[in-house]
Motif scaffolding. Sequence first.
Motif, short mmCIF file in Angstrom:
data_model
loop_
_atom_site.label_atom_id
_atom_site.label_comp_id
_atom_site.label_asym_id
_atom_site.label_seq_id
_atom_site.Cartn_x
_atom_site.Cartn_y
_atom_site.Cartn_z
N ASP A 225 0.84 -1.20 0.00
CA ASP A 225 0.00 0.00 0.00
C ASP A 225 0.87 1.24 0.00
OD1 ASP A 225 -2.37 -1.42 0.02
OD2 ASP A 225 -2.42 -1.54 2.20
N SER A 227 0.92 5.70 -0.26
CA SER A 227 0.13 6.87 0.12
C SER A 227 -0.30 7.65 -1.12
CB SER A 227 0.94 7.78 1.04
OG SER A 227 2.06 8.31 0.33
N GLU A 228 -1.11 8.66 -0.89
CA GLU A 228 -1.51 9.54 -1.98
C GLU A 228 -0.30 10.24 -2.59
OE1 GLU A 228 -4.35 13.52 -2.59
OE2 GLU A 228 -4.50 12.28 -0.79
N GLN A 229 0.67 10.64 -1.73
CA GLN A 229 1.88 11.30 -2.23
C GLN A 229 2.69 10.34 -3.10
OE1 GLN A 229 0.83 11.40 0.90
NE2 GLN A 229 0.23 13.56 1.07
N THR A 230 2.71 9.06 -2.73
CA THR A 230 3.43 8.08 -3.54
C THR A 230 2.83 8.01 -4.92
OG1 THR A 230 3.95 6.77 -1.56
CG2 THR A 230 4.09 5.65 -3.69
N THR A 271 -8.31 4.86 4.79
CA THR A 271 -6.88 4.93 5.11
C THR A 271 -6.11 5.91 4.23
OG1 THR A 271 -6.34 3.11 3.60
CG2 THR A 271 -6.96 2.52 5.85
N GLY A 272 -6.67 6.33 3.11
CA GLY A 272 -5.95 7.20 2.19
C GLY A 272 -4.85 6.50 1.44
N ALA A 273 -4.84 5.15 1.45
CA ALA A 273 -3.79 4.37 0.78
C ALA A 273 -4.34 3.78 -0.51
CB ALA A 273 -3.28 3.26 1.69
#
Length: 399
Positions: A225, A227-230, A271-273
């Motif tokens: 998983d 993140s959004e930044q990823t 989770t935002g993932a």
Amino acid sequence: MPAYTPDARRPARVLVPALVVLLSLASAVLLSACSGRADAQGGPPPAMPVSVAPAVQRSVTDLETFSGRIEAAEFVEVRPRVAGTIDKVHFTDGASLARGQLLFTIDPRPFEAEVARASAQLAAARARRELADAELVRAEKLLQNKAIARQEAEQLAAGARTSAADIEAAEAALKVARLNLSHTAVRAPIAGRASRAAVTAGNLVNEQVALTTIAAIGRVHAYFDGSEQTLLRVRAAGGQPPVVRLGLADESGYPHQGRLDFIDNRLNPQTGAIRLRASFDNRDGRFVPGLSARISMGTSAPYTATLVPERAVGTDQDRKVVVVVGADGQPQFRAVRLGTLQDGMRVVLGDAVKPGEHVVVEGLQRIMPGVPVKPQVLKVDARGLPIFPAAGASAPAGN
């Protein structure tokens, strides 16, 4: 009591001057020693030895690390397609299987009988068709001579078409019977490693019973998983899919290389993932589905950066600092902005540290602002990490 004579008192007058002289000499020695210590405390402290290594410059890609789980690229639950009694098991538990390899045999006798019945029905349908065709031919000749009614001829024609349809139905039934007979031989749908046989010979099974499972071993997937930044960094990098590296619990670093081949179509709102997947070659069978894995993935396009050993980075209250030693031996405390960690080397953003400058990697606790140090320049390896002298060699004391 005898009276003192002048000769008896003379020794006392001689000892007093001698004692005064000894006390004077002792005081002089003590004052000299104290004066020497004061002079020593008042001088400058000696330069403390420290180990330094040069900052390096190279092309890097920002890396992020994740925890993931390995899954088989293909995984199949083997179930029978016909109901019957297991006649024989043809594989060993845990064996490597080829595609199409025979696994189980279901008692074929009921299905062989069904094939024979369907064959007989097909033969009967063909015989009826031949008779219907012959009667239709005679009826057409009689109709030309007006020897029979047209309605009778049409009925014979309909009978011939019905016989043709019966043949098609009988052929389809025979195909189904033969297909069911072939399904009594349960074969591996994919190549891979089998689990144990869940049933043994003599058990009655149907389509709801899982006989065994097979996991493909040629390739595996690692799910993790991000993140959004990823996600945004990967999309901004563009170009080819990023390289993903993987390490198992008994390995150091990330020795296995793969490719990102899947990004889910939505983020988890709780989770935002977002779920990501990388594919890895597994022809040597090292990866077993279900293993946990450490994953490292590049999330930027390559860029040129200055790097220092991670151990050179210190903390001063709420900021990160690096101590640079100039040619004059004076330590310089420089606040830095840190980037990603690359094989023990930390990216330093901006121009706080320039390539080739010597940074302190050992002896940070001995440095005092404004007090010169005695730097020992260490050799570095291909990554830029300092190579410390072997035990017993001449070197400054450690941190």
